[in-house]
Design an enzyme around this catalytic site. Structure first.
Site, PDB file in Angstrom:
ATOM      1  N   ASP A  49       7.453   6.204  14.391  1.00 20.78           N
ATOM      2  CA  ASP A  49       7.110   7.547  14.023  1.00 20.78           C
ATOM      3  C   ASP A  49       8.056   7.984  12.841  1.00 20.78           C
ATOM      4  OD1 ASP A  49       9.172   8.088  15.743  1.00 20.78           O
ATOM      5  OD2 ASP A  49       8.486   9.803  16.510  1.00 20.78           O
ATOM      6  N   ARG A  50       9.342   7.564  13.200  1.00 23.39           N
ATOM      7  CA  ARG A  50      10.258   8.058  11.941  1.00 23.39           C
ATOM      8  C   ARG A  50      10.011   7.287  10.759  1.00 23.39           C
ATOM      9  NH1 ARG A  50      16.075   7.446  14.004  1.00 23.39           N
ATOM     10  NH2 ARG A  50      16.603   8.310  12.062  1.00 23.39           N
ATOM     11  N   TYR A  67      17.989   0.303   8.425  1.00 27.29           N
ATOM     12  CA  TYR A  67      18.675   0.326   9.620  1.00 27.29           C
ATOM     13  C   TYR A  67      19.245  -1.045   9.899  1.00 27.29           C
ATOM     14  CZ  TYR A  67      18.032   4.122  13.091  1.00 27.29           C
ATOM     15  OH  TYR A  67      18.192   5.102  13.715  1.00 27.29           O
ATOM     16  N   GLY A  89      12.594   4.099  15.196  1.00 26.64           N
ATOM     17  CA  GLY A  89      11.362   4.607  15.785  1.00 26.64           C
ATOM     18  C   GLY A  89      10.101   4.561  14.738  1.00 26.64           C
ATOM     19  N   THR A 121       9.218  17.385  19.554  1.00 23.08           N
ATOM     20  CA  THR A 121       9.827  17.308  20.662  1.00 23.08           C
ATOM     21  C   THR A 121      11.439  16.891  20.576  1.00 23.08           C
ATOM     22  OG1 THR A 121       7.980  16.695  21.904  1.00 23.08           O
ATOM     23  CG2 THR A 121      10.037  16.328  23.165  1.00 23.08           C
ATOM     24  N   ALA A 130       0.369   8.917  18.224  1.00 24.50           N
ATOM     25  CA  ALA A 130       0.805   9.138  19.454  1.00 24.50           C
ATOM     26  C   ALA A 130       1.974   9.692  19.766  1.00 24.50           C
ATOM     27  CB  ALA A 130       0.169   8.299  20.535  1.00 24.50           C
ATOM     28  N   GLY A 131       2.441  10.980  19.800  1.00 26.08           N
ATOM     29  CA  GLY A 131       3.640  11.424  20.141  1.00 26.08           C
ATOM     30  C   GLY A 131       3.892  11.727  21.557  1.00 26.08           C
ATOM     31  N   THR A 163       3.996  15.002  22.596  1.00 27.30           N
ATOM     32  CA  THR A 163       3.483  16.178  23.048  1.00 27.30           C
ATOM     33  C   THR A 163       2.047  16.285  22.569  1.00 27.30           C
ATOM     34  OG1 THR A 163       5.684  17.438  22.510  1.00 27.30           O
ATOM     35  CG2 THR A 163       3.524  18.699  22.369  1.00 27.30           C
TER      36      THR A 163
END
Length: 260
Positions: free
Chosen positions: A109-110, A100, A107, A133, A7-8, A10
Site C-alpha cells: 500500500d505504501r 528500500y 508495504g 489504521t 484491501a486495507g 479497515t
C-alpha cells in the site's frame, strides 16, 4: 474492464476502469466504491454485470482476506480465464524507484500510494502521508525515488492504546472539536496529544524534505480515513487526495502488461 482493489485493515476500496476509453489518466474511473473489511462478501454483487478482463489487487490485511477477495472475484468471473495480479513492491514500478534496502519488504500500500502521488504530482519532492489504521509518512524525490519513511500508530490506535493501557484514562471520541492545544479536561487532552503527534510527524517529515531539497518546493500529499481530522492541525500547506493506492495501481496497470 480493469478492476483494481485496495484491501486495507479497515476498508476495501475498488474501482473499475474502462480500458477502451481514450482517457487513461490514473484516477479516472468508470465506477468506484468501498466496503468495510468485514463486508468483503458484498463485493461480488457490486462487480456483477461488468465484463472484467483484468484484475489487480493490493492486500495488506492478511491471508484470510486474500481468500475472500479471490472468492469474490472468481464468483463474478465464472469460468472466464482471468488471472488475478497481486500487487507487491519491487525495485521499480510505475515510474518510481524503490530505495528500500529490501524493496520487496516495503508495504504494497505504501509503494502504490507513492506511485500514485508521483503520478499526480511529477517532478517535485513529496511527503506522502496516509492516515489510516497506521499512519505512514513517506518521502519521494522529484525524479521518482521512494526514499523511505515513517510508520506510527494511527490516530484511532493511539487513543485506543491509551484507553486500554492506562487505568485512569477513558476511551474518547476522536471527533471532539479542539480550539486550543492545551485541553482543560482529560478526554480533550488525549485527543489533543494524539493529533499533535500525528501532525508533528508529518511536519517533521516536511522539514526534513525541505532541508534535502532547499531549492525546490516540497508538496505534502495527505490521504487516508483520518486525514480530515488531522488536517486542521497542520501548520503546513497540503493537498488532500483520496484513493492514492488505487491511483497507483491504475498507473502500474497502464504501464505494465500482465505477466501471465
Amino acid at each position: 474492464m480493469l478492476l483494481i482493489v485496495d484491501a486495507g485493515n479497515t476498508r476495501i476500496k475498488w474501482a473499475l476502469v474502462d480500458r477502451s476509453a481514450s482517457d487513461q489518466t490514473p484516477g479516472h474511473w468508470l465506477q468506484s466504491g468501498s466496503v468495510a473489511r468485514t463486508d468483503a462478501h458484498l463485493l461480488a454483487d457490486a462487480w456483477r454485470g461488468f465484463h472484467i478482463g483484468r484484475v489487480m489487487l493490493s492486500n495488506v490485511a492478511g491471508q484470510e482476506l486474500r481468500g475472500e477477495l479471490e472468492n469474490a472475484v472468481l464468483h463474478v468471473l465464472g469460468t472466464r480465464p482471468v488471472a488475478l495480479e497481486w500487487f507487491t513492491s519491487a525495485a521499480e514500478l510505475g515510474g518510481v524507484r524503490n530505495l528500500y534496502l529490501n524493496p520487496t519488504q516495503l508495504g504494497a500500500d505504501r509503494f502504490a500510494a507513492a506511485i500514485g502521488a508521483h503520478a499526480l504530482f511529477p517532478n517535485r519532492p513529496l511527503v506522502v502521508a496516509t492516515c489510516g489504521t497506521a499512519t505512514t509518512v513517506d518521502a519521494v524525490s522529484a525524479d521518482g525515488h521512494f526514499i523511505g519513511g515513517m510508520i506510527l500508530p494511527g490516530l484511532g490506535l493511539m487513543a485506543t492504546s491509551l484507553a486500554k493501557n492506562t487505568a485512569q484514562l477513558p476511551q474518547v471520541a476522536l471527533q471532539t472539536s479542539l480550539t486550543q492545544p492545551f485541553a482543560d479536561n482529560t478526554d480533550a487532552a488525549i485527543v489533543s496529544g494524539c493529533l499533535a503527534a500525528q501532525a508533528g510527524a508529518i511536519e517533521r517529515a516536511m522539514a526534513a524534505q525541505a532541508r534535502a531539497y532547499p531549492n525546490e518546493t516540497v508538496s505534502c500529499i495527505l490521504a487516508g480515513g483520518a486525514a480530515d481530522l488531522i488536517a486542521p492541525h497542520l501548520s503546513i500547506a497540503y493537498t488532500r487526495v483520496d484513493n492514492l493506492v488505487l491511483i497507483g495501481l491504475h498507473k502500474v496497470a497502464t504501464q505494465h502488461s500482465p505477466t501471465c
